[in-house]
Write a protein that holds these residues in place. Structure first.
Motif, PDB file in Angstrom:
ATOM      1  N   ALA A   1       0.764  -1.189   0.060  1.00  0.00           N
ATOM      2  CA  ALA A   1      -0.052  -0.006   0.096  1.00  0.00           C
ATOM      3  C   ALA A   1       0.741   1.228   0.071  1.00  0.00           C
ATOM      4  O   ALA A   1       0.394   2.229  -0.798  1.00  0.00           O
ATOM      5  CB  ALA A   1      -0.867  -0.071   1.278  1.00  0.00           C
ATOM      6  N   GLY A   2       2.181   1.182   0.599  1.00  0.00           N
ATOM      7  CA  GLY A   2       2.914   2.324   0.617  1.00  0.00           C
ATOM      8  C   GLY A   2       3.261   2.977  -0.734  1.00  0.00           C
ATOM      9  O   GLY A   2       3.294   3.936  -0.877  1.00  0.00           O
ATOM     10  N   PRO A   3       4.029   2.027  -1.177  1.00  0.00           N
ATOM     11  CA  PRO A   3       4.611   2.238  -2.608  1.00  0.00           C
ATOM     12  C   PRO A   3       3.478   2.779  -3.550  1.00  0.00           C
ATOM     13  O   PRO A   3       3.423   3.625  -4.247  1.00  0.00           O
ATOM     14  CB  PRO A   3       5.025   1.100  -3.078  1.00  0.00           C
ATOM     15  N   LEU A   4       2.324   1.923  -3.437  1.00  0.00           N
ATOM     16  CA  LEU A   4       1.115   2.353  -4.476  1.00  0.00           C
ATOM     17  C   LEU A   4       0.736   3.908  -3.864  1.00  0.00           C
ATOM     18  O   LEU A   4       0.102   4.657  -4.877  1.00  0.00           O
ATOM     19  CB  LEU A   4       0.032   1.434  -4.338  1.00  0.00           C
TER      20      LEU A   4
ATOM     21  N   GLU B   1       0.442   7.089  -6.587  1.00  0.00           N
ATOM     22  CA  GLU B   1      -0.552   7.904  -6.799  1.00  0.00           C
ATOM     23  C   GLU B   1      -0.350   9.371  -6.132  1.00  0.00           C
ATOM     24  O   GLU B   1      -0.950  10.084  -6.987  1.00  0.00           O
ATOM     25  CB  GLU B   1      -1.885   7.098  -5.972  1.00  0.00           C
ATOM     26  N   MET B   2       0.085   9.345  -5.096  1.00  0.00           N
ATOM     27  CA  MET B   2       0.263  11.056  -4.781  1.00  0.00           C
ATOM     28  C   MET B   2       1.239  11.703  -5.871  1.00  0.00           C
ATOM     29  O   MET B   2       1.040  13.146  -6.270  1.00  0.00           O
ATOM     30  CB  MET B   2       0.916  10.949  -3.458  1.00  0.00           C
ATOM     31  N   MET B   3       2.138  10.874  -6.445  1.00  0.00           N
ATOM     32  CA  MET B   3       3.054  11.637  -7.321  1.00  0.00           C
ATOM     33  C   MET B   3       2.303  12.001  -8.783  1.00  0.00           C
ATOM     34  O   MET B   3       2.353  12.937  -9.441  1.00  0.00           O
ATOM     35  CB  MET B   3       4.301  10.636  -7.837  1.00  0.00           C
ATOM     36  N   GLU B   4       1.393  11.014  -8.974  1.00  0.00           N
ATOM     37  CA  GLU B   4       0.609  11.327 -10.166  1.00  0.00           C
ATOM     38  C   GLU B   4      -0.374  12.205  -9.999  1.00  0.00           C
ATOM     39  O   GLU B   4      -0.902  12.925 -10.929  1.00  0.00           O
ATOM     40  CB  GLU B   4      -0.035   9.790 -10.535  1.00  0.00           C
ATOM     41  N   ARG B   5      -0.957  12.581  -8.791  1.00  0.00           N
ATOM     42  CA  ARG B   5      -1.944  13.872  -8.496  1.00  0.00           C
ATOM     43  C   ARG B   5      -1.232  14.769  -8.258  1.00  0.00           C
ATOM     44  O   ARG B   5      -1.965  15.747  -7.932  1.00  0.00           O
ATOM     45  CB  ARG B   5      -2.719  13.225  -7.437  1.00  0.00           C
TER      46      ARG B   5
ATOM     47  N   MET C   1     -11.516   3.702   7.137  1.00  0.00           N
ATOM     48  CA  MET C   1     -11.026   2.780   7.921  1.00  0.00           C
ATOM     49  C   MET C   1     -11.164   2.921   9.292  1.00  0.00           C
ATOM     50  O   MET C   1     -10.910   4.150   9.514  1.00  0.00           O
ATOM     51  CB  MET C   1      -9.797   2.287   7.399  1.00  0.00           C
ATOM     52  N   PRO C   2     -11.565   1.840  10.025  1.00  0.00           N
ATOM     53  CA  PRO C   2     -11.792   2.263  11.614  1.00  0.00           C
ATOM     54  C   PRO C   2      -9.964   2.486  12.159  1.00  0.00           C
ATOM     55  O   PRO C   2      -8.995   2.124  11.656  1.00  0.00           O
ATOM     56  CB  PRO C   2     -12.261   0.889  12.073  1.00  0.00           C
ATOM     57  N   VAL C   3     -10.124   3.083  13.411  1.00  0.00           N
ATOM     58  CA  VAL C   3      -8.724   3.051  13.913  1.00  0.00           C
ATOM     59  C   VAL C   3      -8.581   1.737  14.712  1.00  0.00           C
ATOM     60  O   VAL C   3      -9.413   1.301  15.308  1.00  0.00           O
ATOM     61  CB  VAL C   3      -8.769   4.397  15.205  1.00  0.00           C
TER      62      VAL C   3
ATOM     63  N   ARG D   1      -6.524   0.612   1.692  1.00  0.00           N
ATOM     64  CA  ARG D   1      -5.460   0.902   2.594  1.00  0.00           C
ATOM     65  C   ARG D   1      -4.537   1.897   1.850  1.00  0.00           C
ATOM     66  O   ARG D   1      -3.827   2.659   2.526  1.00  0.00           O
ATOM     67  CB  ARG D   1      -4.338  -0.392   2.372  1.00  0.00           C
ATOM     68  N   THR D   2      -4.301   1.822   0.456  1.00  0.00           N
ATOM     69  CA  THR D   2      -3.530   2.793  -0.265  1.00  0.00           C
ATOM     70  C   THR D   2      -4.179   4.143   0.001  1.00  0.00           C
ATOM     71  O   THR D   2      -3.555   5.015   0.116  1.00  0.00           O
ATOM     72  CB  THR D   2      -3.766   2.270  -1.782  1.00  0.00           C
ATOM     73  N   ARG D   3      -5.587   4.217   0.059  1.00  0.00           N
ATOM     74  CA  ARG D   3      -6.368   5.340   0.001  1.00  0.00           C
ATOM     75  C   ARG D   3      -6.094   6.077   1.616  1.00  0.00           C
ATOM     76  O   ARG D   3      -5.793   7.304   1.724  1.00  0.00           O
ATOM     77  CB  ARG D   3      -7.993   5.156  -0.012  1.00  0.00           C
TER      78      ARG D   3
END
Ligand SMILES: [Zn+2]
Length: 246
Positions: free
Chosen positions: A60-63, A67-71, A170-172, A229-231
Protein backbone atom coordinates in the motif's frame (compact mmCIF):
# COMPACT_ATOMS: atom_id res chain seq x y z
CA UNK A 1 -3.94 -13.56 -0.24
CA UNK A 2 -0.74 -12.81 -2.07
CA UNK A 3 -0.79 -9.34 -3.54
CA UNK A 4 1.19 -9.11 -6.71
CA UNK A 5 3.45 -6.16 -7.17
CA UNK A 6 5.06 -5.58 -10.53
CA UNK A 7 8.23 -3.65 -9.78
CA UNK A 8 9.07 -2.92 -13.43
CA UNK A 9 5.75 -1.31 -14.25
CA UNK A 10 5.73 0.48 -10.90
CA UNK A 11 9.08 2.10 -11.65
CA UNK A 12 8.03 2.99 -15.19
CA UNK A 13 4.90 4.76 -13.92
CA UNK A 14 6.67 6.38 -10.99
CA UNK A 15 9.56 7.69 -13.09
CA UNK A 16 7.17 9.14 -15.66
CA UNK A 17 5.06 10.95 -13.05
CA UNK A 18 8.14 12.12 -11.13
CA UNK A 19 9.62 13.51 -14.32
CA UNK A 20 6.46 15.48 -14.99
CA UNK A 21 6.46 16.67 -11.39
CA UNK A 22 9.94 18.17 -11.67
CA UNK A 23 11.76 15.47 -9.71
CA UNK A 24 15.22 14.11 -10.37
CA UNK A 25 15.68 10.39 -9.90
CA UNK A 26 18.91 8.75 -8.80
CA UNK A 27 19.94 5.11 -8.75
CA UNK A 28 21.38 4.34 -5.32
CA UNK A 29 22.12 0.68 -5.94
CA UNK A 30 21.72 -1.68 -8.89
CA UNK A 31 20.09 -4.92 -7.76
CA UNK A 32 18.95 -8.22 -9.22
CA UNK A 33 15.27 -7.27 -9.16
CA UNK A 34 15.67 -3.64 -10.15
CA UNK A 35 17.44 -0.60 -8.78
CA UNK A 36 17.08 1.01 -5.38
CA UNK A 37 16.09 4.56 -6.30
CA UNK A 38 15.51 7.95 -4.73
CA UNK A 39 13.80 11.04 -6.10
CA UNK A 40 14.36 14.64 -5.08
CA UNK A 41 12.74 17.96 -5.86
CA UNK A 42 14.58 20.92 -4.37
CA UNK A 43 12.36 23.65 -2.98
CA UNK A 44 12.57 26.55 -0.56
CA UNK A 45 10.03 25.23 1.94
CA UNK A 46 10.33 22.58 4.64
CA UNK A 47 12.20 19.38 3.82
CA UNK A 48 9.82 16.43 3.73
CA UNK A 49 11.17 12.92 3.35
CA UNK A 50 8.82 10.06 2.44
CA UNK A 51 9.84 6.40 2.42
CA UNK A 52 7.83 3.33 1.43
CA UNK A 53 8.32 -0.28 0.43
CA UNK A 54 10.79 -1.10 3.22
CA UNK A 55 8.98 -4.41 3.71
CA UNK A 56 8.20 -6.25 0.49
CA UNK A 57 4.85 -7.61 1.65
CA UNK A 58 3.45 -4.13 2.33
CA UNK A 59 2.40 -2.79 -1.09
CA UNK A 60 0.00 0.00 0.00
CA UNK A 61 2.86 2.42 0.76
CA UNK A 62 4.55 2.30 -2.65
CA UNK A 63 1.15 2.47 -4.37
CA UNK A 64 0.17 5.51 -2.29
CA UNK A 65 3.49 7.21 -3.14
CA UNK A 66 2.87 6.56 -6.84
CA UNK A 67 -0.69 7.83 -6.77
CA UNK A 68 0.31 10.97 -4.90
CA UNK A 69 3.08 11.58 -7.42
CA UNK A 70 0.58 11.20 -10.27
CA UNK A 71 -1.87 13.54 -8.57
CA UNK A 72 0.72 16.27 -8.01
CA UNK A 73 0.64 16.12 -4.20
CA UNK A 74 4.39 16.79 -4.12
CA UNK A 75 4.09 20.45 -5.00
CA UNK A 76 6.67 23.23 -5.43
CA UNK A 77 6.34 24.62 -1.89
CA UNK A 78 8.47 22.02 -0.11
CA UNK A 79 11.77 20.26 -0.61
CA UNK A 80 10.89 16.64 -1.32
CA UNK A 81 12.92 13.50 -0.78
CA UNK A 82 11.14 10.33 -1.83
CA UNK A 83 12.16 6.67 -1.75
CA UNK A 84 9.09 4.71 -2.89
CA UNK A 85 10.69 1.23 -2.93
CA UNK A 86 13.29 0.74 -0.24
CA UNK A 87 13.40 -3.03 -0.70
CA UNK A 88 13.22 -3.99 -4.40
CA UNK A 89 14.07 -7.65 -3.71
CA UNK A 90 11.40 -7.97 -1.04
CA UNK A 91 8.77 -6.37 -3.28
CA UNK A 92 9.68 -8.76 -6.10
CA UNK A 93 9.48 -11.77 -3.76
CA UNK A 94 6.55 -10.43 -1.67
CA UNK A 95 8.56 -10.95 1.50
CA UNK A 96 9.08 -8.64 4.47
CA UNK A 97 12.83 -9.17 4.30
CA UNK A 98 15.23 -8.59 1.41
CA UNK A 99 16.58 -11.41 -0.79
CA UNK A 100 19.15 -12.27 1.88
CA UNK A 101 16.46 -12.63 4.53
CA UNK A 102 17.37 -9.40 6.34
CA UNK A 103 14.81 -7.00 7.78
CA UNK A 104 16.09 -3.67 6.41
CA UNK A 105 14.12 -1.74 8.99
CA UNK A 106 16.31 -3.14 11.77
CA UNK A 107 19.60 -2.29 10.08
CA UNK A 108 19.85 1.48 10.52
CA UNK A 109 22.52 1.35 13.21
CA UNK A 110 24.84 -1.32 11.84
CA UNK A 111 24.06 -0.69 8.14
CA UNK A 112 25.17 -4.16 7.11
CA UNK A 113 22.80 -4.54 4.16
CA UNK A 114 23.73 -3.06 0.79
CA UNK A 115 20.34 -1.38 0.55
CA UNK A 116 20.58 0.51 3.85
CA UNK A 117 24.23 1.40 3.32
CA UNK A 118 23.44 2.86 -0.12
CA UNK A 119 20.36 4.60 1.19
CA UNK A 120 22.28 6.28 4.04
CA UNK A 121 25.05 7.41 1.68
CA UNK A 122 22.36 9.25 -0.29
CA UNK A 123 20.35 10.53 2.67
CA UNK A 124 23.38 11.90 4.51
CA UNK A 125 24.19 14.16 1.57
CA UNK A 126 20.74 15.77 1.85
CA UNK A 127 19.44 18.41 4.29
CA UNK A 128 18.03 16.96 7.52
CA UNK A 129 14.28 16.56 6.99
CA UNK A 130 11.85 18.70 8.96
CA UNK A 131 9.35 15.88 8.64
CA UNK A 132 9.85 12.19 7.97
CA UNK A 133 6.98 9.89 6.99
CA UNK A 134 7.29 6.16 6.40
CA UNK A 135 4.50 4.03 5.01
CA UNK A 136 4.12 0.52 6.45
CA UNK A 137 1.52 -2.21 6.92
CA UNK A 138 0.68 -4.69 9.66
CA UNK A 139 -0.53 -8.28 9.32
CA UNK A 140 -1.94 -8.45 12.84
CA UNK A 141 -3.95 -5.25 13.19
CA UNK A 142 -7.53 -4.66 12.10
CA UNK A 143 -7.49 -0.86 11.87
CA UNK A 144 -5.22 2.03 10.93
CA UNK A 145 -2.63 3.24 13.43
CA UNK A 146 0.62 5.19 13.48
CA UNK A 147 3.78 5.90 15.41
CA UNK A 148 4.79 9.47 16.15
CA UNK A 149 8.29 10.45 17.25
CA UNK A 150 8.21 14.07 18.30
CA UNK A 151 11.31 15.91 19.50
CA UNK A 152 9.60 19.31 19.24
CA UNK A 153 6.20 20.69 20.14
CA UNK A 154 3.53 18.23 21.22
CA UNK A 155 0.43 18.91 19.13
CA UNK A 156 -2.23 16.29 19.90
CA UNK A 157 -4.62 17.92 17.42
CA UNK A 158 -2.49 16.56 14.57
CA UNK A 159 -3.24 12.95 15.52
CA UNK A 160 -6.89 13.84 15.89
CA UNK A 161 -6.98 15.43 12.42
CA UNK A 162 -5.31 12.41 10.82
CA UNK A 163 -7.83 9.98 12.31
CA UNK A 164 -10.78 12.13 11.36
CA UNK A 165 -9.49 12.08 7.75
CA UNK A 166 -8.85 8.32 7.66
CA UNK A 167 -11.84 7.05 9.62
CA UNK A 168 -14.22 7.69 6.73
CA UNK A 169 -12.45 4.79 4.99
CA UNK A 170 -11.06 2.60 7.78
CA UNK A 171 -11.55 2.16 11.52
CA UNK A 172 -8.85 3.15 13.99
CA UNK A 173 -6.96 0.16 15.44
CA UNK A 174 -8.75 -0.65 18.73
CA UNK A 175 -6.00 -2.54 20.64
CA UNK A 176 -4.55 -0.86 23.71
CA UNK A 177 -1.20 -2.56 23.13
CA UNK A 178 0.11 -2.56 19.57
CA UNK A 179 3.32 -4.42 18.81
CA UNK A 180 4.29 -4.19 22.48
CA UNK A 181 3.56 -0.47 22.77
CA UNK A 182 0.81 1.01 24.90
CA UNK A 183 -1.10 3.57 22.87
CA UNK A 184 -1.42 7.20 23.96
CA UNK A 185 -4.88 7.33 22.42
CA UNK A 186 -6.51 4.70 20.21
CA UNK A 187 -4.29 4.03 17.20
CA UNK A 188 -1.57 6.46 18.28
CA UNK A 189 1.80 5.25 19.56
CA UNK A 190 3.83 8.16 20.90
CA UNK A 191 7.30 6.69 20.67
CA UNK A 192 10.48 7.95 22.30
CA UNK A 193 13.42 8.60 19.92
CA UNK A 194 15.19 5.37 20.96
CA UNK A 195 15.06 1.91 19.41
CA UNK A 196 13.05 -0.85 21.14
CA UNK A 197 16.00 -3.20 20.59
CA UNK A 198 19.23 -1.21 21.06
CA UNK A 199 21.27 -2.60 18.13
CA UNK A 200 18.38 -2.87 15.69
CA UNK A 201 17.46 0.64 14.68
CA UNK A 202 14.54 1.18 12.34
CA UNK A 203 14.75 4.01 9.83
CA UNK A 204 12.65 6.33 12.03
CA UNK A 205 15.18 6.09 14.88
CA UNK A 206 18.03 6.90 12.51
CA UNK A 207 16.16 10.01 11.37
CA UNK A 208 15.47 11.09 14.96
CA UNK A 209 19.15 10.63 15.92
CA UNK A 210 20.15 12.64 12.87
CA UNK A 211 18.09 15.57 14.14
CA UNK A 212 14.80 15.19 12.28
CA UNK A 213 12.35 16.66 14.82
CA UNK A 214 9.15 14.93 13.74
CA UNK A 215 8.35 11.55 12.24
CA UNK A 216 5.27 9.50 11.55
CA UNK A 217 5.05 5.84 10.57
CA UNK A 218 1.67 4.93 9.16
CA UNK A 219 0.44 1.33 9.45
CA UNK A 220 -2.52 -0.05 7.52
CA UNK A 221 -3.91 -3.54 8.18
CA UNK A 222 -2.95 -6.08 5.49
CA UNK A 223 -6.31 -7.83 5.88
CA UNK A 224 -8.21 -4.80 4.52
CA UNK A 225 -8.81 -4.11 0.84
CA UNK A 226 -5.66 -2.83 -0.91
CA UNK A 227 -7.52 0.09 -2.49
CA UNK A 228 -8.70 1.24 0.96
CA UNK A 229 -5.26 0.79 2.49
CA UNK A 230 -3.68 2.85 -0.26
CA UNK A 231 -6.32 5.53 0.14
CA UNK A 232 -5.84 5.70 3.90
CA UNK A 233 -2.09 6.12 3.50
CA UNK A 234 -2.72 9.04 1.14
CA UNK A 235 -5.39 10.65 3.33
CA UNK A 236 -3.17 10.43 6.41
CA UNK A 237 -0.15 11.84 4.58
CA UNK A 238 -2.01 14.78 3.07
CA UNK A 239 -3.72 15.66 6.33
CA UNK A 240 -0.36 15.55 8.11
CA UNK A 241 1.17 17.92 5.54
CA UNK A 242 -1.69 20.34 5.98
CA UNK A 243 -1.17 20.41 9.75
CA UNK A 244 2.60 20.42 10.17
CA UNK A 245 4.15 21.85 6.98
CA UNK A 246 1.34 24.01 5.53
ZN1 LIG B 1 6.69 -2.57 7.53
Amino acid sequence: MRELFDLQSFYRDFAKAADQGGFRGEVLLEMEDGPLMAWEKVGNGPVVYLSAGMHGDEPAGPLAALEMMERGVFDDNRHWLICPVMNPGGLALHTRENREGKDLNRDYLKMETLEVAAHIRWLDRRPVPDLFVSLHEDWESTGFYFYEINCGNDRPEVAEAIFSATSVVMPVEPEVFIDGHEVREAGWIFHCPDADVPDHWPEAIYLAKKGCPLSFTFETPSSADLVDRTRVQMLAFQELLKKVVP
